[in-house]
Design an enzyme around this catalytic site. Structure first.
Site, short mmCIF file in Angstrom:
data_model
loop_
_atom_site.label_atom_id
_atom_site.label_comp_id
_atom_site.label_asym_id
_atom_site.label_seq_id
_atom_site.Cartn_x
_atom_site.Cartn_y
_atom_site.Cartn_z
N ASN A 53 16.17 103.59 47.45
CA ASN A 53 16.92 103.01 46.35
C ASN A 53 15.96 102.37 45.35
O ASN A 53 15.19 101.47 45.69
CB ASN A 53 17.88 101.91 46.85
CG ASN A 53 18.70 101.34 45.71
OD1 ASN A 53 19.54 102.04 45.13
ND2 ASN A 53 18.43 100.10 45.33
N GLU A 54 16.00 102.85 44.12
CA GLU A 54 15.27 102.26 43.00
C GLU A 54 13.86 101.80 43.35
O GLU A 54 13.58 100.60 43.42
CB GLU A 54 16.05 101.05 42.45
CG GLU A 54 17.39 101.42 41.86
CD GLU A 54 18.03 100.24 41.11
OE1 GLU A 54 17.43 99.15 41.08
OE2 GLU A 54 19.11 100.42 40.55
N GLU A 95 25.12 104.17 41.05
CA GLU A 95 25.52 102.77 40.82
C GLU A 95 25.82 102.56 39.34
O GLU A 95 25.09 103.05 38.48
CB GLU A 95 24.41 101.77 41.17
CG GLU A 95 24.24 101.49 42.62
CD GLU A 95 23.15 100.44 42.89
OE1 GLU A 95 22.92 99.55 42.04
OE2 GLU A 95 22.53 100.52 43.96
C1 BGC Z 1 20.52 97.52 43.11
C2 BGC Z 1 21.61 96.69 43.75
C3 BGC Z 1 21.90 95.49 42.89
C4 BGC Z 1 22.41 95.96 41.54
C5 BGC Z 1 22.77 94.85 40.57
C6 BGC Z 1 20.66 97.66 41.62
O1 BGC Z 1 19.43 97.45 41.07
O2 BGC Z 1 20.40 98.76 43.74
O3 BGC Z 1 21.19 96.34 45.03
O4 BGC Z 1 22.79 94.60 43.48
O5 BGC Z 1 21.43 96.76 40.93
O6 BGC Z 1 21.66 94.08 40.26
#
Ligand code: BGC
Length: 453
Positions: free
Chosen positions: A167-168, A356
């Site tokens: 993830n990111e 997301e």
């Molecule tokens: C992340 C999440 C985080 C969301 C909001 C994303 O960078 O994967 O874990 O909660 O952004 O900040």
């Protein structure tokens, strides 16, 4: 014109997303090892309000109720992450049977409820035991990670079809190994550059491992991405925006696609060479089945000599008189369209999933309900832009809202709420927000459409 989920077509995947550290809690239960976040949050002054994820939103104990709630909201896909130290407490070596049982139970219950699990292998909670050996700065992490990935595929690959490797990576290397704002709290180029290189190698190695073990599995990885604009037309501002763009949007995807690191555009990245070994260019490449894009906002940038290396600084939304969320992030729906168009134009990016997108607002329950019209508007406006990109030919095939419930928002603690479902932290009671009911209706139109054939 209001949009409907059916506008996106029959094959489009709709879901909600979360991560282990932000939701599970039970940080010391049933044999789990410590993660870097368990340790980092103990340090005074690191997290707003002195919060930590020790309890999270009790997902470890409440997963049944939460998945039932998800089903009630018509959600058919759930993206969550596995906690590496819950499965392998020391990061390598002996597995924790209770951890395996937990994820088996979550996966099986999702499937029983008609919800497809989409699993992220790494959402920032590195085992502390590995951090003590240098964590992402130690090249051995590539092998530790490969072994962990293989272990997860052997355990869960018979039921989980969709996997996301990291993830990111920009977020956990930048905030965790350069700025020291996230776990493990390391700073400086001497930590950041090796962490970047080893995360990039691990990303590709992880993807290869999955495919080698089972080529039928569908493999992706997620990237944070935001359009970056200069604050004004001055050449210095434009150059500053380009440098930030390299770090925000290009650093991890380009080596993966075989384009190498974009170091000609940001001098300081040339330091990566120090960590490269013969043959690494090839090891950095991997074919993913999909690219996960995560977009929330855009960045506006000005030149600044105060910021070392990058000579650029972000101009926060609050200083620009633009609509913003509680995170002080600009609400900028065209941003998701812009990143979709841009990433789709890379050769090698064939399929995109928005893994997301969402917003934090100041939600307050009144008489047992939470009215959050801004979040509904946010989703409608961003989704309209996703649809626009799709109609213009971008192969975007899915969308996951961040997040299912409110949860631990990293350095912001519990102060920022992103959920479709409100969590009353003292009691852990769930309240579906108006946006949650909106999403339920939105997905309902798809269910009707599918039934109509
Ligand atoms: C992340 C999440 C985080 C969301 C909001 C994303 O960078 O994967 O874990 O909660 O952004 O900040």
């Amino acid at each position: 014109m209001p949009i409907h989920s059916s506008d996106f077509g029959k094959e489009f995947t709709w879901g909600v997303a979360s991560s282990a550290y932000q939701t599970e809690g039970a940080y010391l239960e049933d044999g789990k090892g410590l993660s870097v976040w368990d340790v980092f949050t103990r340090q005074a002054g690191k997290i707003k309000g002195g919060d930590n994820g020790n309890q999270g939103v009790h997902f470890y104990h409440r997963y049944i109720q939460d998945i039932i709630l998800m089903q009630f909201l018509n959600v058919k896909n759930f993206r969550f992450s596995l906690s590496w130290p819950r499965l392998l407490p020391e990061g390598i070596g002996k597995p924790n049977e209770k951890g395996i049982d937990f994820y088996n139970a979550v996966i099986d219950f999702c499937l029983e409820c008609g919800i497809e699990p989409w699993v992220t292998l790494y959402h920032w909670d590195l085992p502390q035991a590995l951090e003590e050996k240098g964590g992402w700065t130690n090249r051995d992490v590539v092998h530790w990670f490969e072994d962990y990935v293989a272990f997860c595929i052997q355990q869960f690959g018979d039921r989980v079809r969709h996997w996301m490797v990291l993830n990111e990576p920009m977020a956990f290397t930048g905030a965790g190994y350069f700025l020291g704002l996230h776990a493990p709290g390391k700073k400086g180029l001497g930590n950041f550059l090796p962490a970047v290189h080893h995360a990039s190698l691990s990303l590709a190695a992880g993807a290869r491992t999955i495919k080698t073990l089972n080529h039928n599995l569908i493999v992706g990885s997620t990237f944070s991405c935001s359009p970056v604009d200069p604050v004004d037309r001055a050449v210095l501002s434009q150059e500053a925006a380009q440098r930030v763009d390299v770090l925000s949007n290009r650093l991890f995807i380009e080596p993966l696609l075989g384009l190498g690191y974009p170091w000609q555009d940001v001098k300081v990245l040339q330091g990566l060479e120090r960590y490269m070994k013969a043959g690494d260019e090839n090891l950095l490449k991997a074919n993913l089945d999909f690219i996960g894009l995560q977009n929330y906002t855009r960045e506006v940038v000005r030149h600044s000599t105060i910021m070392p290396y990058i000579n650029a600084r972000l101009v926060k939304a609050g200083k620009r008189n633009v609509p913003k969320t509680e995170m002080d992030w600009e609400i900028y729906p065209q941003g998701i369209y812009r990143v979709l168009k841009r990433f789709a134009s890379y050769k090698g990016v064939d399929k995109i999933i928005i893994t997301e997108n969402g917003a934090a607002f100041n939600d307050v329950p009144v008489n047992g309900s939470v009215d959050d019209p801004q979040r509904i508007r946010f989703y409608e406006e961003y989704l309209a832009q996703v649809l626009k990109a799709k109609r213009e030919g971008v192969n975007v095939q899915g969308y996951f809202a961040w997040s299912f419930t409110d949860n631990f928002e990293w350095a912001e603690g519990y102060s920022k709420r992103f959920g479709l479902v409100y969590v009353d932290y003292p009691t852990q009671r769930r309240i579906i927000k108006a946006s949650g009911f909106w999403f339920q209706q939105f997905l309902q139109s798809r269910a009707q459409y599918l039934r109509a054939g």
